[in-house]
Design a protein around this motif. Structure first.
Motif, PDB file in Angstrom:
ATOM      1  N   LEU A  24       0.731  -0.444   0.006  1.00  9.60           N
ATOM      2  CA  LEU A  24       0.157  -0.163   0.389  1.00  9.60           C
ATOM      3  C   LEU A  24       0.962   1.451  -0.555  1.00  9.60           C
ATOM      4  CD1 LEU A  24      -2.744   1.835  -0.170  1.00  9.60           C
ATOM      5  CD2 LEU A  24      -2.556   1.236   2.439  1.00  9.60           C
ATOM      6  N   ALA A  25       1.988   1.108   0.747  1.00 10.11           N
ATOM      7  CA  ALA A  25       3.070   2.754   0.965  1.00 10.11           C
ATOM      8  C   ALA A  25       3.961   2.889  -0.376  1.00 10.11           C
ATOM      9  CB  ALA A  25       3.316   1.879   1.773  1.00 10.11           C
ATOM     10  N   GLY A  29       2.978   5.542  -2.717  1.00  9.35           N
ATOM     11  CA  GLY A  29       4.167   6.926  -3.039  1.00  9.35           C
ATOM     12  C   GLY A  29       3.880   6.401  -4.786  1.00  9.35           C
ATOM     13  N   LEU A  30       3.889   5.852  -5.418  1.00  7.43           N
ATOM     14  CA  LEU A  30       4.076   5.281  -7.021  1.00  7.43           C
ATOM     15  C   LEU A  30       2.887   6.430  -7.116  1.00  7.43           C
ATOM     16  CD1 LEU A  30       5.237   1.791  -7.895  1.00  7.43           C
ATOM     17  CD2 LEU A  30       6.575   4.071  -7.699  1.00  7.43           C
ATOM     18  N   ALA A  31       1.948   6.513  -6.711  1.00  7.25           N
ATOM     19  CA  ALA A  31       0.207   7.344  -6.967  1.00  7.25           C
ATOM     20  C   ALA A  31       1.407   9.104  -7.479  1.00  7.25           C
ATOM     21  CB  ALA A  31      -0.362   7.002  -6.583  1.00  7.25           C
ATOM     22  N   GLN A  43       5.784  15.197 -18.193  1.00  6.12           N
ATOM     23  CA  GLN A  43       7.081  14.055 -18.436  1.00  6.12           C
ATOM     24  C   GLN A  43       6.469  12.532 -17.836  1.00  6.12           C
ATOM     25  OE1 GLN A  43       9.154  13.948 -20.602  1.00  6.12           O
ATOM     26  NE2 GLN A  43       8.888  16.241 -20.767  1.00  6.12           N
ATOM     27  N   PRO A  44       5.128  12.454 -17.877  1.00  3.32           N
ATOM     28  CA  PRO A  44       4.572  10.816 -17.295  1.00  3.32           C
ATOM     29  C   PRO A  44       5.454   9.929 -17.451  1.00  3.32           C
ATOM     30  CG  PRO A  44       3.257  11.392 -19.274  1.00  3.32           C
ATOM     31  CD  PRO A  44       4.602  12.419 -19.554  1.00  3.32           C
ATOM     32  N   ALA A  45       5.605   9.548 -16.084  1.00  5.86           N
ATOM     33  CA  ALA A  45       6.854   7.930 -16.540  1.00  5.86           C
ATOM     34  C   ALA A  45       4.812   6.599 -16.537  1.00  5.86           C
ATOM     35  CB  ALA A  45       6.933   7.778 -14.839  1.00  5.86           C
ATOM     36  N   GLU A  46       5.605   6.232 -17.414  1.00  2.88           N
ATOM     37  CA  GLU A  46       4.498   5.257 -17.888  1.00  2.88           C
ATOM     38  C   GLU A  46       4.440   4.037 -16.783  1.00  2.88           C
ATOM     39  OE1 GLU A  46       6.410   5.871 -19.896  1.00  2.88           O
ATOM     40  OE2 GLU A  46       5.958   7.552 -21.423  1.00  2.88           O
ATOM     41  N   TRP A  47       5.730   3.265 -16.039  1.00  3.07           N
ATOM     42  CA  TRP A  47       5.979   2.808 -15.415  1.00  3.07           C
ATOM     43  C   TRP A  47       5.195   2.533 -13.744  1.00  3.07           C
ATOM     44  CZ3 TRP A  47       8.635   3.618 -10.887  1.00  3.07           C
ATOM     45  CH2 TRP A  47       9.617   4.850 -11.100  1.00  3.07           C
ATOM     46  N   THR A  48       4.975   3.859 -13.261  1.00  2.58           N
ATOM     47  CA  THR A  48       3.866   3.911 -12.863  1.00  2.58           C
ATOM     48  C   THR A  48       3.094   2.971 -12.053  1.00  2.58           C
ATOM     49  OG1 THR A  48       3.357   5.924 -12.903  1.00  2.58           O
ATOM     50  CG2 THR A  48       5.448   5.894 -12.079  1.00  2.58           C
ATOM     51  N   GLU A  49       2.329   3.911 -13.003  1.00  2.00           N
ATOM     52  CA  GLU A  49       0.764   2.636 -13.006  1.00  2.00           C
ATOM     53  C   GLU A  49       0.977   1.380 -12.641  1.00  2.00           C
ATOM     54  OE1 GLU A  49      -3.364   2.527 -16.296  1.00  2.00           O
ATOM     55  OE2 GLU A  49      -1.582   4.214 -16.711  1.00  2.00           O
ATOM     56  N   VAL A  50       1.921   0.434 -14.043  1.00  2.00           N
ATOM     57  CA  VAL A  50       2.009  -0.708 -14.507  1.00  2.00           C
ATOM     58  C   VAL A  50       2.265  -1.061 -12.764  1.00  2.00           C
ATOM     59  CG1 VAL A  50       2.935  -2.615 -14.863  1.00  2.00           C
ATOM     60  CG2 VAL A  50       2.273  -0.769 -16.796  1.00  2.00           C
ATOM     61  N   LEU A  51       3.541  -0.957 -12.009  1.00  2.00           N
ATOM     62  CA  LEU A  51       3.571  -1.115 -10.291  1.00  2.00           C
ATOM     63  C   LEU A  51       2.602  -0.688  -9.267  1.00  2.00           C
ATOM     64  CD1 LEU A  51       7.435  -0.528 -10.597  1.00  2.00           C
ATOM     65  CD2 LEU A  51       6.499  -2.091 -10.374  1.00  2.00           C
ATOM     66  N   ILE A  52       1.951   0.416  -9.968  1.00  2.00           N
ATOM     67  CA  ILE A  52       0.931   0.601  -8.491  1.00  2.00           C
ATOM     68  C   ILE A  52       0.314  -0.088  -8.569  1.00  2.00           C
ATOM     69  CG2 ILE A  52      -1.375   2.167  -8.327  1.00  2.00           C
ATOM     70  CD1 ILE A  52       0.254   4.871  -9.469  1.00  2.00           C
ATOM     71  N   ARG A  53      -0.605  -0.638 -10.085  1.00  2.00           N
ATOM     72  CA  ARG A  53      -1.338  -1.928  -9.835  1.00  2.00           C
ATOM     73  C   ARG A  53      -1.160  -3.229  -9.124  1.00  2.00           C
ATOM     74  NH1 ARG A  53      -2.044  -2.504 -15.762  1.00  2.00           N
ATOM     75  NH2 ARG A  53      -2.508  -0.449 -15.834  1.00  2.00           N
ATOM     76  N   PHE A  54       0.433  -3.716  -9.679  1.00  2.00           N
ATOM     77  CA  PHE A  54       1.505  -4.760  -9.438  1.00  2.00           C
ATOM     78  C   PHE A  54       0.931  -5.090  -7.874  1.00  2.00           C
ATOM     79  CE2 PHE A  54       5.831  -6.203  -7.771  1.00  2.00           C
ATOM     80  CZ  PHE A  54       5.069  -7.784  -8.377  1.00  2.00           C
ATOM     81  N   SER A  55       1.901  -4.016  -7.063  1.00  2.00           N
ATOM     82  CA  SER A  55       1.148  -3.905  -5.968  1.00  2.00           C
ATOM     83  C   SER A  55       0.655  -3.305  -5.218  1.00  2.00           C
ATOM     84  CB  SER A  55       2.066  -2.168  -5.134  1.00  2.00           C
ATOM     85  OG  SER A  55       3.245  -1.524  -5.671  1.00  2.00           O
TER      86      SER A  55
END
Length: 164
Positions: A24-25, A29-31, A43-55
């Motif tokens: 959750l943390a 943090g990624l959000a 400058q959006p970081a595309e990888w953050t959305e994937v890692l948020i979903r993963f988390s």
């Protein structure tokens, strides 16, 4: 033997809950990072959305054991309150067996799904296999099986105590 098992369960459920809180943390943090990069820096970081979903997937499957341990997952409050005292233990057994059956199915098929998904990669994170997202299902199910058995051996009905 019962005390040893309940001690093991306490340890495993605390580990699962700590992992759920960590996920959750990480997701939070990624959000925040994603909002800053997208709307402030443009400058959006595309990888953050994937890692948020993963988390979030990991958070859910690591949080389920605590819900089972507290007796809050499969709620049969009305029926539990309506049956006589000597039937309540039978109802506990039925609920535990149903929850165990579900978790064993998730454990089996979740592992199969994770193994099949190991050749897939995550969009935005091509170096990371989908196996690591899918394996949350069998890992969470394994922790949940331990919590379900512990809840049957040492029942906690926290949802009944706090219900209004």
């Amino acid at each position: 033997m019962k005390a040893v098992f309940l001690n093991l369960e306490s340890w495993t459920t605390r580990i699962a809950m700590a992992l759920a809180c960590l996920m959750l943390a990480i997701a939070s943090g990624l959000a925040v990072f994603q909002v800053i990069t997208r709307f402030v820096l443009e400058q959006p970081a595309e990888w953050t959305e994937v890692l948020i979903r993963f988390s979030l997937i990991w958070m859910v499957f690591m949080g389920i054991p605590m819900a089972f341990r507290q007796g809050a997952m499969v709620s049969v409050d009305a029926l539990y309150r309506a049956v006589p005292t000597h039937i309540k233990r039978v109802l506990d057994l039925v609920v535990a067996l149903a929850a165990l059956a579900l978790m064993l199915i998730i454990l089996w098929w979740g592992y199969e799904y994770a193994v099949r998904g190991r050749v897939q990669t995550m969009a935005g994170l091509e170096s990371l296999s989908m196996f690591w997202a899918y394996v949350a299902m069998p890992v969470g199910a394994l922790f949940s099986v331990i919590a379900i058995v512990a809840n049957y051996l040492d029942p906690r009905r926290m949802e009944l105590e706090t219900a209004q």
